[in-house]
Design a protein around this motif. Sequence first.
Motif, PDB file in Angstrom:
ATOM      1  N   LEU A  92       0.822  -1.213   0.000  1.00 43.13           N
ATOM      2  CA  LEU A  92       0.000   0.000   0.000  1.00 43.13           C
ATOM      3  C   LEU A  92       0.856   1.264   0.000  1.00 43.13           C
ATOM      4  CD1 LEU A  92      -2.845  -1.115   2.416  1.00 43.13           C
ATOM      5  CD2 LEU A  92      -2.959  -0.850  -0.081  1.00 43.13           C
ATOM      6  N   GLU A  93       1.975   1.219   0.700  1.00 43.41           N
ATOM      7  CA  GLU A  93       2.874   2.377   0.703  1.00 43.41           C
ATOM      8  C   GLU A  93       3.426   2.635  -0.699  1.00 43.41           C
ATOM      9  OE1 GLU A  93       5.068   5.642   1.772  1.00 43.41           O
ATOM     10  OE2 GLU A  93       3.404   4.669   2.799  1.00 43.41           O
ATOM     11  N   ALA A  96       2.033   1.668  -3.509  1.00 42.53           N
ATOM     12  CA  ALA A  96       0.896   2.094  -4.335  1.00 42.53           C
ATOM     13  C   ALA A  96       0.615   3.576  -4.123  1.00 42.53           C
ATOM     14  CB  ALA A  96      -0.334   1.258  -3.985  1.00 42.53           C
ATOM     15  N   ARG A  97       0.708   4.031  -2.876  1.00 43.93           N
ATOM     16  CA  ARG A  97       0.495   5.445  -2.587  1.00 43.93           C
ATOM     17  C   ARG A  97       1.520   6.304  -3.327  1.00 43.93           C
ATOM     18  NH1 ARG A  97       2.691   9.209  -0.046  1.00 43.93           N
ATOM     19  NH2 ARG A  97       4.254   7.936   0.986  1.00 43.93           N
ATOM     20  N   GLY A 142       0.619   6.630  -6.856  1.00 44.68           N
ATOM     21  CA  GLY A 142      -0.663   7.257  -7.109  1.00 44.68           C
ATOM     22  C   GLY A 142      -1.762   6.264  -7.437  1.00 44.68           C
ATOM     23  N   LEU A 143      -1.588   5.015  -7.009  1.00 46.59           N
ATOM     24  CA  LEU A 143      -2.607   3.982  -7.255  1.00 46.59           C
ATOM     25  C   LEU A 143      -3.573   3.929  -6.077  1.00 46.59           C
ATOM     26  CD1 LEU A 143      -0.402   1.023  -8.534  1.00 46.59           C
ATOM     27  CD2 LEU A 143      -2.091   2.287  -9.854  1.00 46.59           C
ATOM     28  N   PRO A 144      -4.847   4.171  -6.317  1.00 46.23           N
ATOM     29  CA  PRO A 144      -5.819   4.050  -5.227  1.00 46.23           C
ATOM     30  C   PRO A 144      -6.030   2.571  -4.859  1.00 46.23           C
ATOM     31  CG  PRO A 144      -6.913   4.676  -7.272  1.00 46.23           C
ATOM     32  CD  PRO A 144      -5.445   4.649  -7.557  1.00 46.23           C
ATOM     33  N   PRO A 145      -6.527   2.320  -3.652  1.00 46.12           N
ATOM     34  CA  PRO A 145      -6.733   0.935  -3.205  1.00 46.12           C
ATOM     35  C   PRO A 145      -7.565   0.080  -4.166  1.00 46.12           C
ATOM     36  CG  PRO A 145      -6.948   2.415  -1.353  1.00 46.12           C
ATOM     37  CD  PRO A 145      -6.827   3.278  -2.587  1.00 46.12           C
ATOM     38  N   ASP A 146      -8.566   0.664  -4.821  1.00 43.77           N
ATOM     39  CA  ASP A 146      -9.379  -0.110  -5.769  1.00 43.77           C
ATOM     40  C   ASP A 146      -8.539  -0.611  -6.938  1.00 43.77           C
ATOM     41  OD1 ASP A 146     -11.643   0.176  -4.226  1.00 43.77           O
ATOM     42  OD2 ASP A 146     -12.499   1.786  -5.449  1.00 43.77           O
ATOM     43  N   ASP A 147      -7.609   0.210  -7.412  1.00 39.01           N
ATOM     44  CA  ASP A 147      -6.722  -0.218  -8.498  1.00 39.01           C
ATOM     45  C   ASP A 147      -5.768  -1.316  -8.029  1.00 39.01           C
ATOM     46  OD1 ASP A 147      -7.958   1.604 -10.119  1.00 39.01           O
ATOM     47  OD2 ASP A 147      -6.247   2.989 -10.249  1.00 39.01           O
TER      48      ASP A 147
END
Length: 108
Positions: free
Chosen positions: A82-83, A85-86, A89-94
Amino acid sequence: MVEDQIVDGTLGEDERAPSTNELAAFSRINPATAAKGVNLLVDKGVLYKQRGIGMFVAPGARDRVLAERREVFADRFVAPLLEEARKLGLPPDDVARLIRERASRTPH
């Protein structure tokens, strides 16, 4: 090893667990080291001692082991994922979509 056997059902609730000496011989480790591991499992409520008989799998042990392993999994793998992805710029849904896509391509 004992936790793996509990998770996969090889060792069920109230079944006798391997003794310290059996674990030491199988794993080729010092019996004192095996005893420390067994005592950790007792402290976590995974095993219980019956004086003069041996160690046994505690009721609810599988659920406790799974809960602990899920927490460790989340800390070791999900949090860093998740870090990153953040940062990207990837949101959790992506992220979830990417996981589902990869999972569908990987045999279970």
